[in-house]
Motif scaffolding. Structure first.
Motif, PDB file in Angstrom:
ATOM      1  N   ASP A 234      91.836  12.287  79.586  1.00  0.00           N
ATOM      2  CA  ASP A 234      90.994  12.171  80.778  1.00  0.00           C
ATOM      3  C   ASP A 234      90.343  10.799  80.858  1.00  0.00           C
ATOM      4  O   ASP A 234      90.217  10.210  81.944  1.00  0.00           O
ATOM      5  CB  ASP A 234      89.907  13.251  80.766  1.00  0.00           C
ATOM      6  CG  ASP A 234      90.385  14.558  81.388  1.00  0.00           C
ATOM      7  OD1 ASP A 234      91.566  14.625  81.799  1.00  0.00           O
ATOM      8  OD2 ASP A 234      89.590  15.508  81.438  1.00  0.00           O
TER       9      ASP A 234
ATOM     10  N   TYR B 140      89.559  25.318  75.044  1.00  0.00           N
ATOM     11  CA  TYR B 140      90.060  26.416  75.864  1.00  0.00           C
ATOM     12  C   TYR B 140      89.052  26.886  76.915  1.00  0.00           C
ATOM     13  O   TYR B 140      89.439  27.383  77.978  1.00  0.00           O
ATOM     14  CB  TYR B 140      90.496  27.583  74.979  1.00  0.00           C
ATOM     15  CG  TYR B 140      91.831  27.315  74.321  1.00  0.00           C
ATOM     16  CD1 TYR B 140      92.998  27.224  75.081  1.00  0.00           C
ATOM     17  CD2 TYR B 140      91.928  27.119  72.948  1.00  0.00           C
ATOM     18  CE1 TYR B 140      94.234  26.954  74.480  1.00  0.00           C
ATOM     19  CE2 TYR B 140      93.146  26.851  72.336  1.00  0.00           C
ATOM     20  CZ  TYR B 140      94.293  26.769  73.112  1.00  0.00           C
ATOM     21  OH  TYR B 140      95.502  26.500  72.532  1.00  0.00           O
TER      22      TYR B 140
ATOM     23  N   THR C 198      89.522  23.959  79.617  1.00  0.00           N
ATOM     24  CA  THR C 198      90.844  23.328  79.665  1.00  0.00           C
ATOM     25  C   THR C 198      91.262  22.934  81.078  1.00  0.00           C
ATOM     26  O   THR C 198      92.046  22.004  81.259  1.00  0.00           O
ATOM     27  CB  THR C 198      91.895  24.272  79.041  1.00  0.00           C
ATOM     28  OG1 THR C 198      93.144  23.588  78.962  1.00  0.00           O
ATOM     29  CG2 THR C 198      92.077  25.536  79.893  1.00  0.00           C
ATOM     30  N   ASP C 199      90.768  23.655  82.099  1.00  0.00           N
ATOM     31  CA  ASP C 199      91.151  23.360  83.484  1.00  0.00           C
ATOM     32  C   ASP C 199      90.182  22.426  84.185  1.00  0.00           C
ATOM     33  O   ASP C 199      90.348  22.129  85.366  1.00  0.00           O
ATOM     34  CB  ASP C 199      91.268  24.663  84.282  1.00  0.00           C
ATOM     35  CG  ASP C 199      92.376  25.563  83.771  1.00  0.00           C
ATOM     36  OD1 ASP C 199      93.410  25.011  83.329  1.00  0.00           O
ATOM     37  OD2 ASP C 199      92.198  26.801  83.786  1.00  0.00           O
ATOM     38  N   MET C 200      89.172  21.994  83.476  1.00  0.00           N
ATOM     39  CA  MET C 200      88.169  21.128  84.091  1.00  0.00           C
ATOM     40  C   MET C 200      88.429  19.666  83.725  1.00  0.00           C
ATOM     41  O   MET C 200      88.497  19.311  82.554  1.00  0.00           O
ATOM     42  CB  MET C 200      86.765  21.537  83.635  1.00  0.00           C
ATOM     43  CG  MET C 200      85.666  20.787  84.364  1.00  0.00           C
ATOM     44  SD  MET C 200      84.030  21.501  84.053  1.00  0.00           S
ATOM     45  CE  MET C 200      84.148  23.021  85.002  1.00  0.00           C
ATOM     46  N   ASN C 201      88.594  18.824  84.739  1.00  0.00           N
ATOM     47  CA  ASN C 201      88.881  17.412  84.514  1.00  0.00           C
ATOM     48  C   ASN C 201      87.708  16.550  84.979  1.00  0.00           C
ATOM     49  O   ASN C 201      86.702  17.060  85.463  1.00  0.00           O
ATOM     50  CB  ASN C 201      90.159  17.015  85.268  1.00  0.00           C
ATOM     51  CG  ASN C 201      91.369  17.798  84.784  1.00  0.00           C
ATOM     52  OD1 ASN C 201      91.571  17.969  83.587  1.00  0.00           O
ATOM     53  ND2 ASN C 201      92.176  18.296  85.724  1.00  0.00           N
TER      54      ASN C 201
ATOM     55  N   GLY D 148      84.148  17.507  83.065  1.00  0.00           N
ATOM     56  CA  GLY D 148      84.924  18.135  82.000  1.00  0.00           C
ATOM     57  C   GLY D 148      84.647  17.485  80.652  1.00  0.00           C
ATOM     58  O   GLY D 148      84.474  18.171  79.639  1.00  0.00           O
TER      59      GLY D 148
END
Length: 503
Positions: free
Chosen positions: A330, A452, A455-458, A462
């Motif tokens: 990221d 985990y 995991t979907d947060m950028n 994130g």
């Protein structure tokens, strides 16, 4: 351990400030945009460091180890003005550097032939590496003098922060188009000379540095032992430095993209080297204590330092490595880093594991180097270089920069295993305990929970959430499981200081 801990903490703070400045510098080196450095230009600056370190290793003749081993005898038996140790241990490397210059000019045709095809920019500025190498040598010798007096904070500031501030100044001049790259790299070659002169002034002003050509009684008594020590350590230090710089030099000469790959690899190495920041500061303040402990035949103190540094460095290394790996991809996107550098992400992981293993085995090398078995350090170094050079050459040709990372991992695992086995067999010293396993489990649990859950947060949010949760879990576990006595002692020190202020 109080004085060691205090200096280690202060030195770590200084070094991390330097790393912050270094991060800014590195970002300007690798960012996209107008007046940006190319990967080849960034690779050249890293190659300057590697070649400078190699020149230092060749010309120093192992004198740094002599300072660490014999300084206590000079301190205990001579007045400062009678101490001739510094005179000889400064003059000898200067003579050695003259030999380096001669050898460098003699083999210049070979350098041109090996690097012209893939790294022509290095050939263009080859002569300027000698100035950089001389500054590296002079500063490193003076740094060992500062360490012998346990004055590590200022020397660490100059190496880790001062040098990067000078680099930042030059980078700004380039970014704002006030100088071209030609002027930048020529001024860049002088930076170590500048900080070496600052350290020389500091030592002279503090009354710690005196030069005399009159041979002292301590020198007369120990000179042949010092010659023997420096002879063995010279080969060992040369081997060690060569093992550290071989990857960049081999990548520049045989990798498909030459010095461009060197830039990518060195960025990855820079990120992985964050793990070693605590190791540098702790080693700097532990060497003198180990030397005194051997002199007093205090094996219990040596064992205590060995175990304490191992668990502390492992915990700090895990915290840094896992925290970085959680967010590194990221960070590359958010910081607008040139796309070429993403090829080095796997290198970050492999080198991170390598640094973690080296940190977790504590100060094994320093224990051996300050003992009567210091010759063994040379032999392990020979084994290291016999592994790392051919492995780098073979694996770089086959797998590129990832191959070099694997070569380092394999070589340093074998190297540290041998040193671990030696201390265990010879002195029944080993650094591990049940806390070592708990530390590894703690790091793994904190990492996977943080990864985990988010995991979907950028983006920056994130990074913030993953880092915060990881830090809370990890630090809480260190205190709850009492993984290191230094954690609670540090809290006690803070409480006492705030308590006094409250009164």
């Amino acid at each position: 351990m109080g004085q060691i801990r205090k200096q280690a903490i202060l030195s770590s703070i200084v070094i991390y400030i330097g790393f912050f400045v270094g991060f800014i510098n590195t970002w300007f080196f690798i960012r996209s945009g107008e007046h940006a450095f190319t990967p080849e230009q960034y690779g050249l600056t890293r190659l300057f460091f590697d070649v400078g370190q190699l020149m230092y290793a060749v010309s120093a003749f192992g004198v740094v180890a002599v300072v660490y081993k014999f300084f206590p005898y000079y301190k205990d038996n001579l007045e400062k003005k009678e101490n001739d140790l510094y005179t000889w241990l400064l003059l000898i490397p200067m003579f050695g550097f003259l030999l380096v210059i001669g050898g460098g000019l003699l083999f210049e045709p070979l350098i041109i032939r090996k690097f012209s095809a893939r790294s022509l920019i290095f050939v263009d500025y080859y002569h300027w590496t000698f100035l950089f190498g001389f500054g590296t040598l002079l500063f490193s010798i003076l740094e060992s003098f500062a360490w012998s007096y346990q004055k590590t904070i200022y020397s660490n500031f100059l190496r880790e922060t001062g040098l990067r501030l000078l680099t930042f100044l030059l980078v700004m001049l380039f970014v704002f188009n006030l100088i071209k790259f030609d002027g930048f790299i020529k001024l860049f070659s002088l930076m170590f000379i500048v900080i070496a002169l600052l350290l020389l002034y500091y030592l002279k002003r503090g009354g710690d540095l005196h030069f005399t050509f009159k041979q002292s009684r301590v020198t007369k008594k120990f000179k042949w032992k010092m010659v023997a020590l420096s002879s063995y350590v010279y080969g060992g230090s040369l081997i060690m430095i060569l093992s550290q710089v071989a990857d960049s030099i081999i990548i520049s000469s045989v990798s498909e993209n030459g010095i461009k790959d060197t830039g990518v690899y060195n960025l990855s190495s820079y990120i992985a080297n964050l793990i070693q920041v605590p190791q540098r500061s702790i080693v700097a303040v532990t060497v003198a204590a180990l030397s005194i402990a051997w002199k007093n035949k205090n094996l219990a103190e040596i064992e205590r330092l060995y175990k304490r540094t191992s668990i502390n460095l492992l915990l700090l290394g895990l915290f840094i490595f896992l925290g970085v790996w959680l967010n590194v991809e990221d960070a590359f996107d958010l910081l607008n880093i040139q796309g070429d550098y993403k090829a080095g992400l796997m290198v970050v992981f492999i080198l991170g594991i390598t640094k973690l293993i080296d940190a977790g085995t504590g100060v094994n090398g320093q224990i051996i180097a300050t003992s009567i078995h210091w010759r063994f350090e040379f032999f392990t170094g020979v084994i290291l270089i016999l592994l790392i050079l051919p492995l780098n050459y073979i694996l770089v040709k086959q797998y590129g920069i990832v191959g070099s990372a694997y070569a380092n991992l394999i070589s340093f695992v074998v190297y540290n295993s041998i040193r671990y086995a030696f201390l265990l067999r010879k002195y029944k010293l080993q650094p591990f305990s049940s806390k070592t396993i708990l530390a590894l489990v703690t790091g793994a649990v904190a990492y996977f929970i943080s990864y985990y859950l988010f995991t979907d947060m950028n983006g920056w949010m994130g990074i913030f959430l993953r880092s915060s949760l990881f830090s809370i879990i990890f630090i809480a576990a260190v205190f709850a499981l009492k993984l290191t006595p230094d954690a609670m002692q540090l809290v006690d020190v803070v409480k006492k200081r705030f308590g006094k202020k409250g009164e």
